[in-house]
Each structure stands twice: as C-alpha cells, then as structure tokens.
Design an enzyme around this catalytic site. Structure first.
Site, PDB file in Angstrom:
ATOM      1  N   PRO A   1       0.789  -1.257  -0.098  1.00  0.00           N
ATOM      2  CA  PRO A   1       0.032  -0.043  -0.036  1.00  0.00           C
ATOM      3  C   PRO A   1       0.731   1.274  -0.056  1.00  0.00           C
ATOM      4  O   PRO A   1       0.815   1.970   0.974  1.00  0.00           O
ATOM      5  CB  PRO A   1      -0.772  -0.155   1.281  1.00  0.00           C
ATOM      6  CG  PRO A   1      -0.037  -0.913   2.200  1.00  0.00           C
ATOM      7  CD  PRO A   1       0.864  -1.843   1.345  1.00  0.00           C
ATOM      8  N   CYS A   2       1.459   1.544  -1.146  1.00  0.00           N
ATOM      9  CA  CYS A   2       2.472   2.752  -1.299  1.00  0.00           C
ATOM     10  C   CYS A   2       1.399   4.000  -1.240  1.00  0.00           C
ATOM     11  O   CYS A   2       1.927   5.168  -0.866  1.00  0.00           O
ATOM     12  CB  CYS A   2       3.273   2.628  -2.599  1.00  0.00           C
ATOM     13  SG  CYS A   2       2.501   2.458  -3.889  1.00  0.00           S
TER      14      CYS A   2
END
Length: 262
Positions: A165-166
């Site tokens: 989950p950048c």
DNA sequence: CCAATGGCTAGTG
DNA sequence: GCACTAGCCATTG
C-alpha cells in the site's frame, strides 16, 4: 552420431541424453515446469478499476492499471526477463484482496528488487489500512534518514501497488504527494479505507502533524488508530515531534513517529 | 564515470 | 505564514 542410430525427423540425435531430455521437455512439459519459467497474467477488478496482475509460481510480481493488455505485457517485459502468458482465472484470494483492499493471503514475488527498494517496500507494507506515514518515516525506519527522495522514487517503482500500500505514504507536511496511478486515485483509495483526509488537511493547515493525549503522554501521527481515540478534552496537537517530546510526550509504539526507536 | 532526474524536506527570508 | 530553494540520494541515461 552413429549411422546405426535412428535418425530423428528434425535431425536431432535422440540417443544423446541431453537432446532426448530436451525433446521430452518440449513435447510434454508438465504445466508446473512451464510455470516455473513463465509468468501468467490475469485481469482483476480492483478499487481503482480493472487491473492486470502478473503472477509467477512464487506469487504476484507485477500489477498495473490500464485497458490494453499488449501494453501491460510490454511493460512487464521491460522489467522482467521472463515470458508472460495469459493465465486463466484469478485466484480467489487475489480477487478478494483487490476488491476489499485487504491483501491477506496473497503471496508476493519480490525477487529482483534492489536491497534499497526491497527495504522501502517492506516498510510500506507494514502501514496498516486506514493509516498514513510520511516518506521521511520510511527513510528513517530503513536506516537511511536522508534518502527521503529516493524513497519516493522507489515507491514510484512499486511493482505491486495496492498489494503493497504505497498510497498510504504521504508528505511530512500533510500534503498527499504523488502516486503511481495518479494523486486522485491515491485520495480515493485513502478515503475508501476511511482515512479522514479533510481532518488531516485541516490540521496540516494549522501546522499540526502530530497529536497526543495528556492522559497517556503518548504522541502519534494523526491517522494512527490510537490517535483517533483521544478524547477531545485531552487532545493536543504538535507541529514537530521535538515539541511534543519537550512537552513530556513519548512516541507511540504503534505508529512510531520519529522511527528512531526500533 | 558524470549528469540528470524524481511520489521529498527543512531552512530561509 | 507562505514561497522558494539548496540539499539529498538511489537510479538511469
């Protein structure tokens, strides 16, 4: 080759064990063996719309948005030195992960990353759903406090957005920052997982980037699940971590602002 | 090898 | 406070 040996129609010497072995491989390679070399792609519905996902026998290696499968295959080939074939049905765990944004039970194939990129992505993978951390926080955590910009670059190369989950990594000043699928998608994803971006923006406008409780003496990032439970009467905002610390607060062990304490 | 380029930051005026 | 900017550093050309 002996003249007594039968001649293969293709001119191969089948008495040669190596050639025979290779021929057998080509003729009826077990599916498992082919998949040891080739990756497979599937199309899956995700929170940002349809995405292409490439999987090796180790796990998901690449994920991108877009409509054109040729483009996806081309960009995969630009990064990975292995063939990519159409792959049939997406595994249920993958579909569930991309629908719900909860990537549990999905194996990732992160081989081929450089050590720095690997460290950055692993740190990003630890950010819980509904919470955000600054780029500088990742830089500190991986022991390269000044490589903040390079952290952004590495996240920009995230081969598996959504699954790592950048989109939960934002700027230290509270602004949203950029995203591989575009800033609007980043905002949508964060709101979808119940991040109160409006509140974060309001605080940032007041230069508040840390919040603490005077009952616990603990200071957090504003989106930390501990921070969100602070009673208004005991809530205190801080501009910097240093200010919070000199007021007697210590950093939260969950969100670890000032990630120096490992 | 050197220069350029970013999903950034902290400092300065 | 609000612009700006010099500094930073892993990659890429």
């Amino acid at each position: 080759m002996s003249a007594l040996e039968p001649t293969d129609p293709q001119g191969l010497d089948r008495s040669d064990p190596l050639v025979a072995g290779l021929a057998a491989l080509a003729a009826d390679a077990p599916a498992g063996l082919l998949d040891r070399v080739a990756a497979r792609w599937v199309r899956v519905d995700a929170a940002v719309g349809g995405v292409y996902v490439a999987m090796t026998d180790q796990g998901v290696a690449y994920l991108r948005t877009g409509q054109d499968e040729d483009e996806f295959v081309a960009s995969f080939r630009g990064r990975f030195a292995r063939p990519l074939l159409p792959g049939g049905t997406p595994p249920p765990a993958l579909r569930r992960a991309l629908e719900t944004g909860r990537p549990t039970g999905v194996r990732l194939d992160l081989r081929g990353l450089r050590p720095f990129e690997d460290a950055v992505l692993r740190a990003a993978a630890d950010i819980p759903r509904g919470e955000m951390r600054p780029y500088a926080w990742i830089a500190e955590r991986i022991g390269r406090p000044k490589a903040v910009r390079a952290v952004g670059t590495a996240l920009g190369h995230n081969p598996v957005p959504l699954l790592i989950p950048c989109h939960r990594v934002i700027r230290s000043d509270g602004r949203i920052g950029q995203y591989v699928f575009g800033t609007p998608a980043k905002e949508r994803l964060l709101r979808m997982e119940e991040v109160n971006l409006d509140e974060v923006g309001t605080l940032a406008a007041k230069n508040i980037h840390f919040v603490g409780s005077d009952t616990t003496g603990i200071v957090c990032f504003p989106t930390c699940h501990n921070a969100r439970r602070i009673t208004p009467a005991h809530w205190h905002g801080f501009r910097t971590l240093v200010q919070a610390e000199s007021a007697g607060y210590r950093s939260c062990r969950h969100c670890r602002p000032g990630a120096d304490v490992s």
